[in-house]
Enzyme design. Sequence first.
Site, mmCIF file in Angstrom:
data_model
loop_
_atom_site.group_PDB
_atom_site.id
_atom_site.type_symbol
_atom_site.label_atom_id
_atom_site.label_comp_id
_atom_site.label_asym_id
_atom_site.label_seq_id
_atom_site.Cartn_x
_atom_site.Cartn_y
_atom_site.Cartn_z
ATOM 1 N N HIS A 156 0.826 -1.222 0.000
ATOM 2 C CA HIS A 156 0.000 0.000 0.000
ATOM 3 C C HIS A 156 0.853 1.262 0.000
ATOM 4 O O HIS A 156 0.406 2.308 0.470
ATOM 5 C CB HIS A 156 -0.946 0.036 1.209
ATOM 6 C CG HIS A 156 -1.680 -1.243 1.436
ATOM 7 N ND1 HIS A 156 -2.880 -1.532 0.830
ATOM 8 C CD2 HIS A 156 -1.345 -2.336 2.165
ATOM 9 C CE1 HIS A 156 -3.273 -2.735 1.209
ATOM 10 N NE2 HIS A 156 -2.359 -3.255 2.001
ATOM 11 N N SER A 277 14.895 21.230 -15.489
ATOM 12 C CA SER A 277 13.687 22.035 -15.646
ATOM 13 C C SER A 277 14.069 23.356 -16.302
ATOM 14 O O SER A 277 15.143 23.890 -16.039
ATOM 15 C CB SER A 277 13.068 22.285 -14.273
ATOM 16 O OG SER A 277 12.275 23.452 -14.302
ATOM 17 N N LYS A 283 16.269 21.381 -10.348
ATOM 18 C CA LYS A 283 15.616 20.097 -10.633
ATOM 19 C C LYS A 283 16.507 19.115 -11.387
ATOM 20 O O LYS A 283 17.230 19.474 -12.292
ATOM 21 C CB LYS A 283 14.332 20.317 -11.446
ATOM 22 C CG LYS A 283 13.213 21.011 -10.706
ATOM 23 C CD LYS A 283 12.709 20.241 -9.489
ATOM 24 C CE LYS A 283 11.934 19.008 -9.849
ATOM 25 N NZ LYS A 283 10.658 19.323 -10.489
ATOM 26 N N GLU A 290 10.152 8.160 -16.658
ATOM 27 C CA GLU A 290 8.726 8.473 -16.837
ATOM 28 C C GLU A 290 8.246 8.064 -18.227
ATOM 29 O O GLU A 290 7.123 7.599 -18.407
ATOM 30 C CB GLU A 290 8.485 9.969 -16.585
ATOM 31 C CG GLU A 290 8.591 10.309 -15.103
ATOM 32 C CD GLU A 290 8.659 11.804 -14.829
ATOM 33 O OE1 GLU A 290 8.379 12.205 -13.703
ATOM 34 O OE2 GLU A 290 9.019 12.582 -15.737
#
Length: 458
Positions: A156, A277, A283, A290
Amino acid sequence: MSKLWGGRFNKKSDWLADQFTFSISYDHRLAKYDVIGSIAHARMLSKQGIIPKGDSAKIVAGLKKILLQIETDKFKFDPKAEDIHTDIQNRLKFFIGKPADKLHTARSRNDQVVLDMKLYCRDEIAKLVAAITYLQKEILEFANKNKDVIIPAYTHLQAAQVVLLSHHMLAYIEMLERDKTRLFDCANRTDFMPLGSCALSGTSLKTDRVYLASLLGFSQVAANSMDVVSDRDFIVELIGDCAMITTHLSRVAEDLILWATKEFDLVDIDSSFCTGSSIMPHKKNPDVLELVRGSSAKVTGLLAQIHVLLKGLPLTYNRDLQLDKPALFDSVDTAKNVLLVLSKIFASMEVKKGNAAQRVLDESFFTVDVMDYLVKKGVSNRDAHDILGKMVRECLDQGRPLSSLSLGELKQYSLLFGADVKKLFNPQMSVKIKSSLGSTNPNLVAQQLNQWSKKLNA
Ligand code: ARG
């Protein structure tokens, strides 16, 4: 250049209809397989006395010339040809003249295209299996490099128990191994030679399909001419296998994306596989991972697409089937790409060992171990669960760690507690005392790592 079916018509096809129906822009990828199939077909036709030996020899020589062009990257497909079968046929005619007209005897593009696709699948399955093995080896290497690292494991997405990082890596290796066996299954079901089924009913010419199968390396001849010209199960399966692979890799990517966050901070993805970024200078984003994750959406979509394409089709061949190709090619290319990208990411990824060591000190990881301690002393699992639940709740309320309970306090929960229970509040101990087959026990994990090393390097 001429179409293979012009005779019936007294009007040229509309330019737009041509644009709409031509598949050459994507099926040119089948060129090699089309030629290989045609060489076998020409040999069979002459062996059976269906075409003269001299013509067959000229056809084979012409086709070999085309094959050489393909293999040396000199083959430029003709965008004016309807499809790759037409292109190769026209080219052959250009090279050898009239004898080329005999090649398409006892054959239709309906059985020809299935053959090409099966030969393509056979090759690509081998490449996918090799790419999976490559990734498994990189994961294994990563596991071996970080053999003793213990990390939190989750259910979970809540911290659950501790495991060896290498145990977690072995889980990926198992997933990927199943993907390989699925590919082998698919290869077996693809291994039925279609050629000789012609348009749909077979032929009155005395062909030898068994000979064709042996020339083309198929172990069996497809038994029903109608089935085989409309069968695209092997394509559904291969796309399905690619969907499974990309789904697996998406889950792997998701783990790594989480582990690379500031919040988890367990791994460092090499900068060469991250992006920045345009506005936030600090970043370091895991865009590559992804896109690995996102790729599975595409392949899953393609799997739905091929099912929908097939579900309403009457037997036998319908032109809709042409659209199996973009779906299959894209699925296979995507799966191979993500396998390679993830291999490189594993090869360059570092574990933040200090952070991992800190994280696994959280004592809530060890409650099951303490429960098992009581179970070993005869307490029922239910009662042990209640005891531990109460201990955890009261310690949380008082803001103190479980390990701070004195022996006297422990005895208030159960008289069976002894001083030795304290040694369970330790991550190394937690993995060490696991003993069931397939568990995270260090010796068992080391055995698995060894076995995989032997298997993958065999
Ligand atoms: N380009 C076609 C395909 O991919 C080849 C088969 C054409 N057959 C036909 N009967 N029109 O399916």
